[in-house]
Enzyme design. Structure first.
Site, short mmCIF file in Angstrom:
data_model
loop_
_atom_site.label_atom_id
_atom_site.label_comp_id
_atom_site.label_asym_id
_atom_site.label_seq_id
_atom_site.Cartn_x
_atom_site.Cartn_y
_atom_site.Cartn_z
N CYS A 1 -4.55 -3.94 4.14
CA CYS A 1 -5.06 -3.30 2.93
C CYS A 1 -4.88 -4.12 1.65
O CYS A 1 -5.23 -3.65 0.57
CB CYS A 1 -4.46 -1.91 2.80
SG CYS A 1 -4.78 -0.96 4.30
N HIS B 1 -1.76 1.17 -6.00
CA HIS B 1 -2.22 1.21 -4.61
C HIS B 1 -2.33 2.68 -4.20
O HIS B 1 -3.32 3.07 -3.60
CB HIS B 1 -1.27 0.41 -3.72
CG HIS B 1 -1.75 0.26 -2.32
ND1 HIS B 1 -2.99 -0.25 -2.02
CD2 HIS B 1 -1.17 0.56 -1.13
CE1 HIS B 1 -3.15 -0.27 -0.69
NE2 HIS B 1 -2.07 0.22 -0.13
N GLU C 1 6.16 2.29 -4.34
CA GLU C 1 5.38 1.65 -5.41
C GLU C 1 5.82 2.18 -6.77
O GLU C 1 5.95 1.42 -7.73
CB GLU C 1 3.88 1.91 -5.20
CG GLU C 1 3.02 1.20 -6.26
CD GLU C 1 1.52 1.51 -6.12
OE1 GLU C 1 1.18 2.55 -5.52
OE2 GLU C 1 0.71 0.70 -6.61
N LYS D 1 -7.75 6.54 -5.26
CA LYS D 1 -8.09 6.81 -3.86
C LYS D 1 -8.44 8.28 -3.61
O LYS D 1 -9.07 8.60 -2.60
CB LYS D 1 -6.96 6.33 -2.95
CG LYS D 1 -6.90 4.81 -2.88
CD LYS D 1 -5.84 4.30 -1.92
CE LYS D 1 -5.94 2.79 -1.71
NZ LYS D 1 -5.51 1.98 -2.87
N HIS E 1 -9.16 5.73 0.91
CA HIS E 1 -8.53 4.42 1.05
C HIS E 1 -9.50 3.53 1.82
O HIS E 1 -9.68 3.69 3.02
CB HIS E 1 -7.20 4.56 1.79
CG HIS E 1 -6.39 3.30 1.81
ND1 HIS E 1 -6.88 2.09 1.35
CD2 HIS E 1 -5.13 3.05 2.23
CE1 HIS E 1 -5.95 1.16 1.49
NE2 HIS E 1 -4.88 1.71 2.03
N PHE F 1 -0.23 -3.35 5.61
CA PHE F 1 0.60 -3.46 6.81
C PHE F 1 1.07 -4.91 6.96
O PHE F 1 0.38 -5.84 6.54
CB PHE F 1 -0.21 -3.10 8.06
CG PHE F 1 -0.24 -1.63 8.38
CD1 PHE F 1 0.23 -0.69 7.49
CD2 PHE F 1 -0.74 -1.20 9.61
CE1 PHE F 1 0.19 0.66 7.80
CE2 PHE F 1 -0.78 0.15 9.93
CZ PHE F 1 -0.32 1.08 9.03
#
Lengths: 267, 397
Positions: B162, B292, B303, B321, B326, B384
């Protein structure tokens, strides 16, 4: 604008291919001191991982740890600080097959571990966990052109960020039925530790420019078939010059019609 | 880094195709999410699906690239006249001097998932019409784009889950700085597929409701799809007023876990600090942060800690998002374009679906879109494997 020369010093080399278990073995064959004997790639158990992780480590994780650590050890580099560029023509083929096979059935509850191992950057992720390096880590794919793409980005990092960068170019095989669609025969890869400055450990300097020339082939038919069958081994003509201790210019395959011409000056 | 010009940019998500639809959606606090009705998927979750992707017809000579992901590439490239701007750049610089840097997490894996259902019952072979190289492979979207424009320069795909299409900006900036190219098509494209929908469900990370980033009751992501692109060029001596600039990029690794962020957000902090350093700006200069903000419990907590550590609680920030879902490997580019819209429209985007801020995360989190001067924006993308990238964008005065 005037281009900045894409150049770096090679401080360390890691290598693994079918029948060639590490860089010293490959070097002997490339120098003509040993005969190439075809054999399946031998992937060492990664001692850097904890026992449980070591048992579960996939083939691409074993491959990238083997070549990356060989290059870093060769250069006496601190792996916990190294920026890395991983480049591969595909991800973990066996894991991909298992997921696609299960998703084609009525039972689609796939394993979460299989899912996180499916990302193209899985080997890079395990590298970070194993080495504890929080430095930038790039992960690229350019199909058959993956080695050239990785070398371009790694040199960009060396030149622009002025930081030592470990390039890890590797490929692995798919099982059937995907193997019939993408027939990479086995695991193989090369790792090059590239630095912006010459040091006492530097082995050679490379300067890269683009060209439209034909790539150099390997004279030995076995080595030539490795070069064409496994994308990361498009590097072999460059490694042969390094192995033989010859300075000169060599052209490597990248992305037709764009090829990479590399001037190699031994230290 | 030397600032670069985004001479053209575009985004296509479930909010709509192009900048106008995206901007209107953000202003109106609209969410493009809807209950999951995709292919044969039977999951209780919401998705951000782009309309009419499968109505796209690829040119006949590029038929081998045909798959949902490359259809979305084409849909995205042709929005906002982006493809025209690219052709003009190719005319200016030459077809070997425009590079391609595209991010994706799964490319056209859906094509392989579907092909596996049609394996020969006797031999197990995949069907003859399945082409791995031009659909499944992570490079397929970059190769399609290269052939679509008839380019002969460097091309690569970044695939770091991502963070992929944030990292393409950094990779392109390096090659522009070295002079190997004069312009770069950067961007990201990811499409809905079974691997990601069932995969995030297997990790219990998909929400049964529309995702609610930074909400106290957030309970997972809504998987989306998207295509976003920018044309990067060196800055002319006099940048046109209002032009959007890439000012900095920062990359780091968590070195912690394959699918969970570092709990203190250490990798995220390193990436944001590196992006500020690259831009030559102090944290106090940033007017808006596009987080994010996936709406998983762990991501937003980690975050949030990282942002508070660097910026305190005074910088307006939000995750978009809840509006777009996402978009995974496309998220970095989608959200860079959202930052460009914030910079050029004095817009601080809000966070559709988020109702109650998490009191454990002391940020100036924007629930409702509002007007506000944005000169510098920072965008976060984490993936990831512990892959982190932050970008700093600005607007020429």
């Amino acid at each position: 604008m005037n281009p900045t020369p894409l150049s770096a010093w090679i401080e360390g080399i890691g290598f693994l291919a079918p029948g060639l278990n590490d860089w010293p073995a490959a070097r002997a064959v490339l120098r003509g001191e040993a005969t190439y004997v075809a054999a399946p790639s031998l992937l060492p158990a990664p001692s850097i991982l904890p026992a449980a992780e070591r048992r579960r480590a996939s083939r691409v994780v074993k491959l990238t740890l083997a070549i990356g650590l060989e290059a870093a050890a060769h250069a006496e580099a601190d792996i916990s600080q190294l920026a890395t560029v991983f480049t591969a023509s595909g991800a973990d083929g066996h894991n991909c097959h298992a997921l696609c096979a299960q998703l084609a059935t009525d039972d689609r509850l796939i394993s979460p571990t299989r899912f996180h191992n499916s990302v193209h950057n899985a080997a890079a992720g395990y590298w970070g966990i194993a080495t504890k390096s929080m430095a930038p880590c790039q992960v690229l794919c350019a199909y058959d052109a993956s080695f050239g793409a990785g070398l371009l980005d790694a040199l960009g990092q060396v030149v622009i960020e002025a930081q030592p960068t470990l390039l890890i170019a590797y490929d692995s095989e798919y099982p059937e039925p995907l193997h019939s669609k993408r027939d990479t025969p086995d695991c193989a890869g090369v790792a090059l530790l590239l630095t912006p400055q010459k040091t006492t450990r530097s082995q050679a300097q490379i300067v890269l420019r683009s060209t439209g020339e034909m790539a150099q082939k390997m004279a030995d038919p076995d080595l030539e078939s490795l070069r064409t069958a496994i994308p990361s081994l498009r590097v072999l003509p460059l490694l042969q010059m390094l192995a033989k201790g010859e300075s000169g210019t060599v052209c490597l395959d990248y992305l037709a019609p764009l090829q990479l011409s590399i001037d190699l000056q031994l230290c | 880094m030397t600032p670069l010009l985004l001479s053209s940019y575009t985004a296509t998500t479930c909010l709509g195709s192009g900048l106008e639809a995206t901007l209107t959606g953000l202003r109106d606090k609209r969410s493009g999410l809807k209950p999951c009705v995709f292919e044969t998927v039977t999951l209780e979750t919401w998705i951000g699906e782009v309309a009419a992707v499968d109505a796209q017809k690829l040119p006949e000579n590029l038929a081998r690239f045909d798959c949902r992901n490359n259809r979305l590439v084409q849909l995205g490239l042709e929005a906002d006249g982006f493809a025209e701007r690219v052709r003009e750049a190719i005319a200016r610089y030459g077809k070997s001097r425009v590079g391609i840097f595209l991010g994706t997490s799964t490319a056209g894996i859906l094509q392989t998932e579907l092909a596996y259902r049609r394996c020969d019952p006797l031999t197990g072979a995949l069907p003859d019409d399945f082409i791995y190289r031009t659909t499944h492979n992570s490079f397929s979207l970059a190769e399609f784009t290269r052939e679509y424009f008839g380019l002969e320069g460097p091309a690569l795909a970044v695939s770091t889950a991502c963070s992929s299409s944030a990292k393409v900006f950094a990779a392109a900036a390096r090659q522009l700085a070295c002079g190997t190219i004069d312009a770069a098509i950067v961007g990201g494209v990811d499409t809905l597929c079974l691997t990601t929908l069932y995969g995030f469900a297997s990790l219990q990370l998909t929400s049964p409701e529309p995702c609610r980033p930074y909400d106290v009751a957030r309970n997972g992501i809504s998987v989306g799809e998207g295509a976003a692109f920018a044309l990067l060029e060196r800055l002319p001596a006099q940048a046109p007023s209002g032009a959007v600039l890439l000012l900095g990029a920062g990359e780091s690794s968590d070195a912690y876990h394959m699918s969970s962020p570092h709990p203190e957000g250490l990798g995220a902090q390193l990436a944001m600090a590196a992006a500020l350093r690259s831009a030559g700006l102090p944290a106090t200069a940033i007017d808006y942060i596009n987080l994010h903000g996936t709406a998983t419990s762990a991501n937003d907590a980690a975050e949030g800690k990282a942002v508070v550590a660097l910026f305190g609680d005074q910088v307006p920030c939000s995750s978009t998002k809840g509006a777009t879902g996402h978009t995974l490997g496309a998220a970095g580019a989608v959200e860079a374009v959202i930052c460009a819209l914030a910079l050029t429209n004095d817009l601080l985007p809000g966070s559709p679906n988020t109702a109650t801020r998490d009191p454990a995360i002391p940020l100036d989190y924007q629930l409702i879109s509002r007007s506000g001067k944005v000169r510098y924006a920072l965008s976060n993308s984490f993936g990831f494997g512990g892959s982190n990238c932050s970008l700093v964008l600005g607007v020429a005065q």
